[in-house]
Design a protein around this motif. Structure first.
Motif, mmCIF file in Angstrom:
data_model
loop_
_atom_site.group_PDB
_atom_site.id
_atom_site.type_symbol
_atom_site.label_atom_id
_atom_site.label_comp_id
_atom_site.label_asym_id
_atom_site.label_seq_id
_atom_site.Cartn_x
_atom_site.Cartn_y
_atom_site.Cartn_z
ATOM 1 N N THR A 52 -17.249 -1.069 24.806
ATOM 2 C CA THR A 52 -17.497 -0.444 26.100
ATOM 3 C C THR A 52 -18.182 0.913 26.014
ATOM 4 O OG1 THR A 52 -15.292 0.575 26.088
ATOM 5 C CG2 THR A 52 -15.495 -1.605 27.094
ATOM 6 N N GLY A 53 -18.279 1.502 24.823
ATOM 7 C CA GLY A 53 -18.835 2.844 24.694
ATOM 8 C C GLY A 53 -20.342 2.862 24.571
ATOM 9 N N PRO A 54 -20.917 4.050 24.537
ATOM 10 C CA PRO A 54 -22.381 4.185 24.524
ATOM 11 C C PRO A 54 -23.025 4.006 23.155
ATOM 12 C CG PRO A 54 -21.363 6.352 24.595
ATOM 13 C CD PRO A 54 -20.241 5.356 24.722
ATOM 14 N N HIS A 55 -22.235 4.040 22.077
ATOM 15 C CA HIS A 55 -22.813 3.998 20.734
ATOM 16 C C HIS A 55 -22.930 2.569 20.206
ATOM 17 C CE1 HIS A 55 -22.622 8.350 19.974
ATOM 18 N NE2 HIS A 55 -21.428 8.338 20.539
ATOM 19 N N ALA A 56 -23.966 2.318 19.431
ATOM 20 C CA ALA A 56 -23.974 1.150 18.558
ATOM 21 C C ALA A 56 -22.918 1.360 17.474
ATOM 22 C CB ALA A 56 -25.357 0.967 17.941
ATOM 23 N N VAL A 57 -22.544 0.283 16.794
ATOM 24 C CA VAL A 57 -21.434 0.355 15.840
ATOM 25 C C VAL A 57 -21.897 -0.095 14.457
ATOM 26 C CG1 VAL A 57 -19.109 -0.458 15.274
ATOM 27 C CG2 VAL A 57 -19.748 -0.062 17.670
ATOM 28 N N GLY A 58 -21.624 0.729 13.471
ATOM 29 C CA GLY A 58 -21.860 0.360 12.077
ATOM 30 C C GLY A 58 -20.551 0.042 11.387
ATOM 31 N N ARG A 59 -20.627 -0.661 10.273
ATOM 32 C CA ARG A 59 -19.412 -0.961 9.500
ATOM 33 C C ARG A 59 -19.697 -0.922 8.013
ATOM 34 N NH1 ARG A 59 -17.022 -6.803 8.937
ATOM 35 N NH2 ARG A 59 -18.296 -6.623 7.050
ATOM 36 N N SER A 60 -18.830 -0.215 7.298
ATOM 37 C CA SER A 60 -18.837 -0.219 5.835
ATOM 38 C C SER A 60 -17.528 -0.850 5.362
ATOM 39 C CB SER A 60 -18.931 1.202 5.282
ATOM 40 O OG SER A 60 -20.061 1.885 5.772
ATOM 41 N N THR A 61 -17.545 -1.431 4.172
ATOM 42 C CA THR A 61 -16.330 -1.999 3.593
ATOM 43 C C THR A 61 -16.075 -1.327 2.254
ATOM 44 O OG1 THR A 61 -16.786 -4.114 4.672
ATOM 45 C CG2 THR A 61 -15.159 -4.116 2.903
ATOM 46 N N LEU A 62 -14.870 -0.782 2.083
ATOM 47 C CA LEU A 62 -14.515 -0.042 0.879
ATOM 48 C C LEU A 62 -13.379 -0.723 0.143
ATOM 49 C CD1 LEU A 62 -14.452 3.598 2.343
ATOM 50 C CD2 LEU A 62 -16.376 2.410 1.244
ATOM 51 N N ASP A 63 -13.488 -0.769 -1.162
ATOM 52 C CA ASP A 63 -12.422 -1.226 -2.063
ATOM 53 C C ASP A 63 -11.857 0.028 -2.711
ATOM 54 O OD1 ASP A 63 -10.775 -2.351 -3.970
ATOM 55 O OD2 ASP A 63 -12.373 -3.385 -5.059
ATOM 56 N N LEU A 64 -10.693 0.485 -2.255
ATOM 57 C CA LEU A 64 -10.115 1.746 -2.707
ATOM 58 C C LEU A 64 -8.958 1.488 -3.661
ATOM 59 C CD1 LEU A 64 -10.047 3.719 0.677
ATOM 60 C CD2 LEU A 64 -11.853 3.642 -1.057
ATOM 61 N N VAL A 65 -8.916 2.227 -4.754
ATOM 62 C CA VAL A 65 -7.872 2.063 -5.769
ATOM 63 C C VAL A 65 -7.138 3.379 -5.944
ATOM 64 C CG1 VAL A 65 -7.340 1.420 -8.142
ATOM 65 C CG2 VAL A 65 -9.250 0.300 -6.937
ATOM 66 N N ASP A 66 -5.837 3.364 -5.723
ATOM 67 C CA ASP A 66 -4.998 4.552 -5.904
ATOM 68 C C ASP A 66 -4.461 4.540 -7.333
ATOM 69 O OD1 ASP A 66 -3.256 6.648 -5.841
ATOM 70 O OD2 ASP A 66 -2.198 6.017 -4.027
ATOM 71 N N THR A 67 -5.158 5.226 -8.229
ATOM 72 C CA THR A 67 -4.797 5.195 -9.647
ATOM 73 C C THR A 67 -3.489 5.929 -9.935
ATOM 74 O OG1 THR A 67 -6.157 7.163 -10.043
ATOM 75 C CG2 THR A 67 -7.197 5.000 -10.374
ATOM 76 N N HIS A 68 -2.957 6.660 -8.960
ATOM 77 C CA HIS A 68 -1.709 7.400 -9.162
ATOM 78 C C HIS A 68 -0.485 6.653 -8.642
ATOM 79 C CE1 HIS A 68 -4.043 10.878 -10.369
ATOM 80 N NE2 HIS A 68 -4.759 10.768 -9.264
ATOM 81 N N ARG A 69 -0.690 5.406 -8.201
ATOM 82 C CA ARG A 69 0.426 4.679 -7.584
ATOM 83 C C ARG A 69 0.367 3.202 -7.956
ATOM 84 N NH1 ARG A 69 0.386 2.991 -1.340
ATOM 85 N NH2 ARG A 69 2.518 2.227 -1.087
ATOM 86 N N PRO A 70 1.400 2.671 -8.602
ATOM 87 C CA PRO A 70 1.412 1.233 -8.856
ATOM 88 C C PRO A 70 1.627 0.475 -7.552
ATOM 89 C CG PRO A 70 3.495 2.221 -9.516
ATOM 90 C CD PRO A 70 2.588 3.355 -9.144
ATOM 91 N N ASP A 71 1.152 -0.750 -7.526
ATOM 92 C CA ASP A 71 1.368 -1.532 -6.317
ATOM 93 C C ASP A 71 2.867 -1.700 -6.074
ATOM 94 O OD1 ASP A 71 1.743 -4.235 -4.755
ATOM 95 O OD2 ASP A 71 -0.283 -3.528 -4.354
ATOM 96 N N PRO A 72 3.350 -1.379 -4.860
ATOM 97 C CA PRO A 72 4.792 -1.424 -4.625
ATOM 98 C C PRO A 72 5.365 -2.827 -4.565
ATOM 99 C CG PRO A 72 3.629 -0.946 -2.580
ATOM 100 C CD PRO A 72 2.604 -0.926 -3.674
ATOM 101 N N TRP A 73 4.547 -3.833 -4.255
ATOM 102 C CA TRP A 73 5.072 -5.185 -4.081
ATOM 103 C C TRP A 73 4.821 -6.072 -5.300
ATOM 104 C CZ3 TRP A 73 7.542 -2.959 -0.790
ATOM 105 C CH2 TRP A 73 7.041 -2.342 0.351
ATOM 106 N N VAL A 74 3.728 -5.818 -6.016
ATOM 107 C CA VAL A 74 3.419 -6.586 -7.237
ATOM 108 C C VAL A 74 3.049 -5.580 -8.320
ATOM 109 C CG1 VAL A 74 2.040 -8.445 -8.236
ATOM 110 C CG2 VAL A 74 2.575 -8.489 -5.791
ATOM 111 N N PRO A 75 4.034 -4.936 -8.949
ATOM 112 C CA PRO A 75 3.726 -3.897 -9.946
ATOM 113 C C PRO A 75 2.833 -4.388 -11.085
ATOM 114 C CG PRO A 75 6.034 -3.801 -9.308
ATOM 115 C CD PRO A 75 5.480 -5.047 -8.692
ATOM 116 N N ALA A 76 2.962 -5.678 -11.424
ATOM 117 C CA ALA A 76 2.150 -6.216 -12.517
ATOM 118 C C ALA A 76 0.661 -6.207 -12.182
ATOM 119 C CB ALA A 76 2.598 -7.642 -12.842
ATOM 120 N N ALA A 77 0.324 -6.070 -10.901
ATOM 121 C CA ALA A 77 -1.085 -6.052 -10.502
ATOM 122 C C ALA A 77 -1.770 -4.746 -10.856
ATOM 123 C CB ALA A 77 -1.208 -6.305 -8.996
#
Length: 392
Positions: A52-77
């Motif tokens: 509904t707004g006046p701007h056209a819309v762009g989209r980027s897709t990011l794969d972000l990795v938090d190297t300071h935190r193990p995955d809380p649900w699958v630590p082996a990942a």
């Protein structure tokens, strides 16, 4: 107390979309096969509502990795890994049409939500959205809004709201919470499915889910606002104007994120039971919007909302939408309607529910992050008679 993200882990696109999430998890394991769609419905071009707004819309897709935190649900990942879709105001006529989701993501969502309905995954993955990949950003600096989806739902189910906010002049980070949804495809081609669904909640239960999502959100904000951000257009973000909204458990997590990250200045819970007690004490004087179904979130129907209302110390509104179902705050009802699938649990048209959600969430962030007065948030509106102001 009625809980509103407890049976999101199972069900069908046709049936679960039509039932409020008010049952305990143990009662939600049996999925009823969805009615089969016709050949004509399978061939339909699914389309999200136009922004509904006046701007056209762009989209980027990011794969972000938090190297300071193990995955809380699958630590082996290994380290926590998140896929994030970033929607932003763009220059018109630049970039190429963005896909809604991968075919594998669509197949997994349909397997969970609409078994037996006969919907080809390509029909869902080919949903027409309005964003364009590779679009050049519009000039200026814009507030950042983080969106968090409901439990078991991929981030793409909030695409319609994300596109609308971006068209109104926001950068929007739509976050998947890995191992908490039906399936998310990563750039290497792998698709990770839900590790904590179907009664497999981790120690700490829903509180742990909220805390993990709050940590995810803080990490995403770090990544998008850092001087060395992996997003090439990060300078378009105004780091002093950040908000968050979420659906279902994502809405509960908005309060959790605000409690641990003061950068999040305003929050919205769309029909989610609060899991952390006291649910909103950490929000303090910052503004918060409660937007929910009348059937489950009028005063006295979800005591976590009554407690949150008492805890919230700043600007606040509690709005309910008559005739809406729990899922009306995301894309799925509108897509199901286009496929001819029945939606017996709601009396509001999906397109109307989407318009209400966009209007009130957009007005809230316009007021709180842009300082634009909003009469829509001051009193009931003749334009939206379905919306009731609770505790006026």
């Amino acid at each position: 107390m009625r809980r509103t993200h407890r049976i999101a882990a199972s069900g069908t696109l046709a049936i679960v979309l039509s039932l409020p999430l008010v049952l305990p998890a143990a009662s939600a394991q049996a999925a009823t096969p969805a009615p089969a769609v016709t050949t004509a419905a399978r061939d339909v071009q699914l389309t999200l509502p136009r922004p509904t707004g006046p701007h056209a819309v762009g989209r980027s897709t990011l794969d972000l990795v938090d190297t300071h935190r193990p995955d809380p649900w699958v630590p082996a990942a290994g380290p926590r890994r998140l896929m994030v879709s970033v929607f932003y105001p763009a220059r018109p006529h630049t970039g190429a049409p963005a896909t809604y989701m991968s075919t594998e993501e669509a197949a997994l969502l349909l397997q969970r939500r609409a078994p037996g309905a006969g919907i080809p995954p390509a029909t869902l993955s080919g949903t027409r959205s309005w964003a364009r990949t590779g679009a050049r950003p519009a000039p200026g600096r814009f507030p950042l809004v983080v969106l968090s989806p409901g439990f078991t739902l991929p981030r793409t189910t909030l695409t319609g709201l994300a596109e609308d906010l971006a068209s109104r002049g926001y950068v929007v980070a739509l976050v998947n919470h890995t191992y908490e949804d039906s399936g998310t495809t990563f750039p290497d081609g792998s698709t990770l499915t839900c590790a904590i669904c179907g009664g497999n909640l981790p120690p700490g239960g829903w509180v742990a889910v909220n805390e993990s999502r709050a940590t995810d959100v803080s990490f995403v904000i770090d990544q998008l606002t850092s001087r060395h951000s992996p997003w090439p257009y990060h300078r378009t973000i105004d780091r002093n104007r950040i908000g968050m909204a979420g659906h279902s458990v994502g809405g509960s997590a908005a309060a959790s994120a605000m409690a641990v990250d003061r950068r999040v200045r305003a929050g919205v819970d769309m029909d989610g039971t609060f899991d952390v007690v006291p649910p909103a004490a950490g929000v303090g004087e910052r503004p918060f919007l409660l937007l929910g179904t009348e059937s489950a979130h009028a005063p006295g129907k979800d005591t976590s909302w009554d407690q949150a209302w008492a805890d919230l110390g700043g600007w606040k509104r509690w709005l309910t939408v008559a005739g809406a179902d729990h899922f009306n705050f995301n894309d799925l009802p509108a897509l199901a309607s286009q496929l001819g699938l029945p939606l017996p649990g709601e009396t509001i048209a999906p397109e109307r529910a989407a318009a209400i959600t966009r209007a009130y969430v957009g007005a809230f962030f316009d007021l709180q992050l842009k300082g634009i007065p909003q009469l829509l948030l001051d009193n009931p509106s003749r334009a939206y008679p379905e919306v009731t102001f609770q505790h006026p």
